[in-house]
Design a protein around this motif. Sequence first.
Motif, PDB file in Angstrom:
ATOM      1  N   UNK A   1       0.855  -1.186   0.000  1.00 25.80           N
ATOM      2  CA  UNK A   1       0.000   0.000   0.000  1.00 25.80           C
ATOM      3  C   UNK A   1       0.889   1.233   0.000  1.00 25.80           C
ATOM      4  N   UNK A   2       0.566   2.181  -0.864  1.00 27.16           N
ATOM      5  CA  UNK A   2       1.334   3.411  -0.996  1.00 27.16           C
ATOM      6  C   UNK A   2       0.437   4.608  -0.705  1.00 27.16           C
ATOM      7  N   UNK A   3       1.032   5.646  -0.129  1.00 32.40           N
ATOM      8  CA  UNK A   3       0.305   6.893   0.084  1.00 32.40           C
ATOM      9  C   UNK A   3       0.754   7.899  -0.970  1.00 32.40           C
ATOM     10  N   UNK A   4      -0.195   8.633  -1.514  1.00 30.87           N
ATOM     11  CA  UNK A   4       0.118   9.665  -2.502  1.00 30.87           C
ATOM     12  C   UNK A   4      -0.600  10.949  -2.124  1.00 30.87           C
ATOM     13  N   UNK A   5       0.134  12.051  -2.146  1.00 31.75           N
ATOM     14  CA  UNK A   5      -0.438  13.365  -1.862  1.00 31.75           C
ATOM     15  C   UNK A   5      -0.051  14.344  -2.957  1.00 31.75           C
ATOM     16  N   UNK A   6      -0.972  15.272  -3.230  1.00 36.92           N
ATOM     17  CA  UNK A   6      -0.775  16.282  -4.258  1.00 36.92           C
ATOM     18  C   UNK A   6      -0.962  17.657  -3.650  1.00 36.92           C
ATOM     19  N   UNK A   7      -0.064  18.569  -3.973  1.00 37.37           N
ATOM     20  CA  UNK A   7      -0.196  19.976  -3.581  1.00 37.37           C
ATOM     21  C   UNK A   7      -0.421  20.784  -4.843  1.00 37.37           C
ATOM     22  N   UNK A   8      -1.426  21.663  -4.839  1.00 39.15           N
ATOM     23  CA  UNK A   8      -1.770  22.351  -6.081  1.00 39.15           C
ATOM     24  C   UNK A   8      -2.559  23.623  -5.817  1.00 39.15           C
ATOM     25  N   UNK A   9      -2.694  24.441  -6.854  1.00 36.48           N
ATOM     26  CA  UNK A   9      -3.476  25.664  -6.789  1.00 36.48           C
ATOM     27  C   UNK A   9      -4.957  25.332  -6.708  1.00 36.48           C
ATOM     28  N   UNK A  10      -5.738  26.233  -6.125  1.00 39.17           N
ATOM     29  CA  UNK A  10      -7.155  25.977  -5.905  1.00 39.17           C
ATOM     30  C   UNK A  10      -7.934  25.768  -7.204  1.00 39.17           C
ATOM     31  N   UNK A  11      -7.435  26.328  -8.289  1.00 37.72           N
ATOM     32  CA  UNK A  11      -8.179  26.252  -9.552  1.00 37.72           C
ATOM     33  C   UNK A  11      -7.899  24.972 -10.333  1.00 37.72           C
ATOM     34  N   UNK A  12      -7.088  24.079  -9.778  1.00 36.93           N
ATOM     35  CA  UNK A  12      -6.656  22.908 -10.530  1.00 36.93           C
ATOM     36  C   UNK A  12      -7.171  21.625  -9.898  1.00 36.93           C
ATOM     37  N   UNK A  13      -7.721  20.736 -10.726  1.00 37.43           N
ATOM     38  CA  UNK A  13      -8.246  19.464 -10.253  1.00 37.43           C
ATOM     39  C   UNK A  13      -7.398  18.336 -10.842  1.00 37.43           C
ATOM     40  N   UNK A  14      -6.525  17.746 -10.019  1.00 37.13           N
ATOM     41  CA  UNK A  14      -5.644  16.692 -10.497  1.00 37.13           C
ATOM     42  C   UNK A  14      -6.256  15.324 -10.253  1.00 37.13           C
ATOM     43  N   UNK A  15      -6.006  14.399 -11.186  1.00 34.41           N
ATOM     44  CA  UNK A  15      -6.495  13.030 -11.083  1.00 34.41           C
ATOM     45  C   UNK A  15      -5.350  12.061 -11.341  1.00 34.41           C
ATOM     46  N   UNK A  16      -5.433  10.907 -10.719  1.00 36.81           N
ATOM     47  CA  UNK A  16      -4.357   9.924 -10.789  1.00 36.81           C
ATOM     48  C   UNK A  16      -4.865   8.648 -11.464  1.00 36.81           C
ATOM     49  N   UNK A  17      -4.092   8.127 -12.422  1.00 36.67           N
ATOM     50  CA  UNK A  17      -4.459   6.924 -13.136  1.00 36.67           C
ATOM     51  C   UNK A  17      -3.330   5.893 -13.022  1.00 36.67           C
ATOM     52  N   UNK A  18      -3.689   4.688 -12.610  1.00 30.64           N
ATOM     53  CA  UNK A  18      -2.719   3.599 -12.462  1.00 30.64           C
ATOM     54  C   UNK A  18      -2.771   2.761 -13.741  1.00 30.64           C
ATOM     55  N   UNK A  19      -1.663   2.765 -14.474  1.00 24.97           N
ATOM     56  CA  UNK A  19      -1.617   2.084 -15.771  1.00 24.97           C
ATOM     57  C   UNK A  19      -1.261   0.613 -15.628  1.00 24.97           C
ATOM     58  N   UNK A  20      -1.853  -0.184 -16.538  1.00 22.03           N
ATOM     59  CA  UNK A  20      -1.570  -1.616 -16.560  1.00 22.03           C
ATOM     60  C   UNK A  20      -0.371  -1.953 -17.444  1.00 22.03           C
ATOM     61  N   UNK A  21      -0.044  -1.060 -18.394  1.00 18.85           N
ATOM     62  CA  UNK A  21       1.111  -1.281 -19.267  1.00 18.85           C
ATOM     63  C   UNK A  21       1.589   0.057 -19.765  1.00 18.85           C
ATOM     64  N   UNK A  22       2.761   0.057 -20.423  1.00 18.14           N
ATOM     65  CA  UNK A  22       3.363   1.310 -20.906  1.00 18.14           C
ATOM     66  C   UNK A  22       3.339   1.429 -22.423  1.00 18.14           C
ATOM     67  N   UNK A  23       2.659   0.542 -23.113  1.00 18.22           N
ATOM     68  CA  UNK A  23       2.605   0.582 -24.577  1.00 18.22           C
ATOM     69  C   UNK A  23       3.998   0.600 -25.187  1.00 18.22           C
ATOM     70  N   UNK A  24       4.898  -0.211 -24.658  1.00 18.67           N
ATOM     71  CA  UNK A  24       6.257  -0.255 -25.213  1.00 18.67           C
ATOM     72  C   UNK A  24       6.281  -1.077 -26.488  1.00 18.67           C
TER      73      UNK A  24
END
Length: 247
Positions: free
Chosen positions: A224-247
């Motif tokens: 289990x990993x913890x992730x935190x984001x710091x950002x400006x109030x006008x910005x909505x960040x989203x996180x996506x966990x990829x299954x592959x890198x399309x190499x």
Amino acid sequence: MTNHFFKNTLSIAPSFYSYLPRSNNTILVFNANTLNVEHLDLSQYLSPFELSVINRRKRMQAKQEYLASRLLLKQLAKHTQPQYAHVPLNKMSTHFNEKCSKLQLHVNRSVINTCISHSHGLVGVALNFTNTEFGFDIEKISLKRPFEKLAKHFYNKAEIDLITAPTAIVDQAYTFFRIWTLKEALAKATNRPIAQLLSPNVFSEFSQQNLLATSNNIACANALFDVSVAYKKSTDWRCYVLNNLDT
């Protein structure tokens, strides 16, 4: 007053590149431990400069994390910016800018600020197209750390009280690592050394900098990993966990 920092509000979802929204406010996460570096033609994915860097890495995990972070950054640029869609991966290159202490992605004549974090093989990246205050951090949650001892050595008293308040070691761990990822994310967003943010109250620092934070947990490879984001109030960040890198 600090409760909202411990609510898991960051949007995290599994995804493939083809299903990613074309949003600039995207964090991509991938388990680099799954990369078989020795069986890949790295010259297809890395610039000559990047090849010289990865060839100097001795540990396999360091090679995996380096390759994964560069592939993620380049694929994210190609996915979100139509003008880069047909640029070969090895024609993009990452370079650390000592003046601004930022890793930057060079594509054609453009230079894009980036943010990278990795922990035990889990790699996350983002592109900061608008150069606003932004940073994120990923840390593996380990129950083996002496949380109270570490907190008393490094953290603010209010933070220590939050960590030691619960009796369950799991709750102490979650609190300790949430405060840690918040400090790291804030350090990156404000371009300050993490050493300057260890003892100050991180919650007060967010308020003083007029920045918001959002966090969550990522389950990956039986950890289990913890992730935190710091950002400006006008910005909505989203996180996506990829299954592959399309190499």
